[in-house]
Design an enzyme around this catalytic site. Structure first.
Site, mmCIF file in Angstrom:
data_model
loop_
_atom_site.group_PDB
_atom_site.id
_atom_site.type_symbol
_atom_site.label_atom_id
_atom_site.label_comp_id
_atom_site.label_asym_id
_atom_site.label_seq_id
_atom_site.Cartn_x
_atom_site.Cartn_y
_atom_site.Cartn_z
ATOM 1 C CG ASP A 67 -0.295 -0.500 2.487
ATOM 2 O OD1 ASP A 67 0.943 -0.508 2.549
ATOM 3 O OD2 ASP A 67 -1.022 -0.876 3.424
ATOM 4 C CG ASN A 137 -8.838 -1.332 11.841
ATOM 5 O OD1 ASN A 137 -7.877 -2.012 11.486
ATOM 6 N ND2 ASN A 137 -9.227 -0.251 11.180
HETATM 7 C C1 F6R Z 1 1.438 -1.210 6.186
HETATM 8 C C2 F6R Z 1 0.175 -1.922 6.325
HETATM 9 C C3 F6R Z 1 -0.585 -1.962 7.598
HETATM 10 C C4 F6R Z 1 0.287 -2.262 8.826
HETATM 11 C C5 F6R Z 1 -0.562 -2.297 10.091
HETATM 12 C C6 F6R Z 1 0.276 -2.520 11.324
HETATM 13 O O1 F6R Z 1 2.001 -1.365 4.901
HETATM 14 O O2 F6R Z 1 -0.248 -2.464 5.353
HETATM 15 O O3 F6R Z 1 -1.602 -2.930 7.496
HETATM 16 O O4 F6R Z 1 0.917 -3.495 8.646
HETATM 17 O O5 F6R Z 1 -1.255 -1.102 10.224
HETATM 18 O O6 F6R Z 1 1.141 -1.431 11.512
HETATM 19 P P1 F6R Z 1 2.179 -1.398 12.717
HETATM 20 O O7 F6R Z 1 3.174 -2.470 12.455
HETATM 21 O O8 F6R Z 1 2.771 -0.030 12.630
HETATM 22 O O9 F6R Z 1 1.398 -1.641 13.960
#
Ligand code: F6R
Length: 264
Positions: A67, A137
């Site tokens: 993303d 979430n």
């Molecule tokens: C990032 C992504 C998100 C993160 C998720 C967890 O490319 O796709 O789904 O993997 O928000 O983020 P952290 O590791 O910062 O808690």
């Protein structure tokens, strides 16, 4: 589904980096799906260390990021392009021509752009191994709650919870992006192998719902129950709401005895 329980975030990143490194050594032209976020920082650190020790070659690896924020140019310090450059790409020998990250600056025909991202994945032969984090979430990529399980790469409006989490990374007063381009859940489910990493108590509810709850669009990661080869690597805090922990530990013991390659 394999659930690997680890004590802390450091152990998670070691395990994940080991699995990624083994996959690259087995298939030097691996199509590797990548994620950003705090959970991934130490995974990439481990991969960089392995590369610098001379034991991991990225020269033929093809990468696809999940993303990118809409509206952020690659050079923006909070863009996922920038994150990937700083944490991984600048330190390993990946061929820049093999790097794919959605372009957050495209205007206009989003559908056409997203279809071309899907086409690039197909042209690479599909994603062999997809790394995932998970949102509080339950989002994977930016597939926010109620995303269709069959969804493909598309423009997605970010949820309030995600906006709140993201705001912490932006300068005070700076408006954080409200939308992103993200691979869909259907896109992720087509990866041959999926590794989801989760650390910390804030992820425990999403983790429990994803592994032990019903498959539901309200928790995007629960769709991974439909995947034939998914491994969750989670620490004690993120595992705290799982009810079947003893079973996962017994499975791990047997896996180490019978099919140890699944763990290394
Ligand atoms: C990032 C992504 C998100 C993160 C998720 C967890 O490319 O796709 O789904 O993997 O928000 O983020 P952290 O590791 O910062 O808690």
């Amino acid at each position: 589904m394999l659930v690997i329980l680890k004590r802390n975030a450091e152990e998670i990143s070691l395990q994940a980096a080991q699995l990624v490194a083994s996959a690259v050594r087995k298939n030097p032209a691996l199509a590797l799906g990548l994620a950003t976020g705090s959970t991934m920082v130490s995974v990439y650190k481990q991969l960089v260390a392995l590369h610098q020790q001379g034991s991991l070659d990225f020269s033929r690896v093809v990468t696809f990021n999940l993303d990118e924020y809409l509206g952020l140019p690659a050079a923006h310090p909070q863009s996922f392009h920038h994150f990937m450059h700083e944490n991984l790409f600048a330190h390993v020998n990946v061929n820049p021509g093999n790097i794919h990250i959605p372009d957050g600056t495209i205007g206009g025909d989003y559908d056409q752009y997203c279809a071309s991202y899907e086409q690039a994945i197909r042209q690479a032969g599909g994603i062999d191994l997809q790394l995932l984090g998970i949102g509080r979430n339950g989002h994977i990529g930016f597939n926010e709650p109620t995303s269709s399980i069959g969804s493909r790469t598309r423009l997605k409006v970010l949820s309030k919870e995600t906006l709140d989490d993201n705001a912490k990374s932006f300068a005070p007063g700076e408006e954080s992006p409200r939308c992103a381009i993200t691979m869909g859940i259907g896109t992720i489910l087509e990866a041959r192998k999926v590794l989801l990493l989760a650390a910390g108590a804030s992820k425990s509810s999403a983790v429990a719902k994803s592994i032990e709850g019903p498959v539901a669009s309200a928790v995007s990661a629960s769709a991974l129950q439909l995947h034939p080869d998914v491994t969750f690597i989670i620490d004690d805090a993120a595992a705290s709401q799982l009810t079947q922990r003893d079973y996962y530990l017994r499975v791990l013991e047997m896996t180490a005895l019978l099919t140890p390659d699944r763990l290394r």
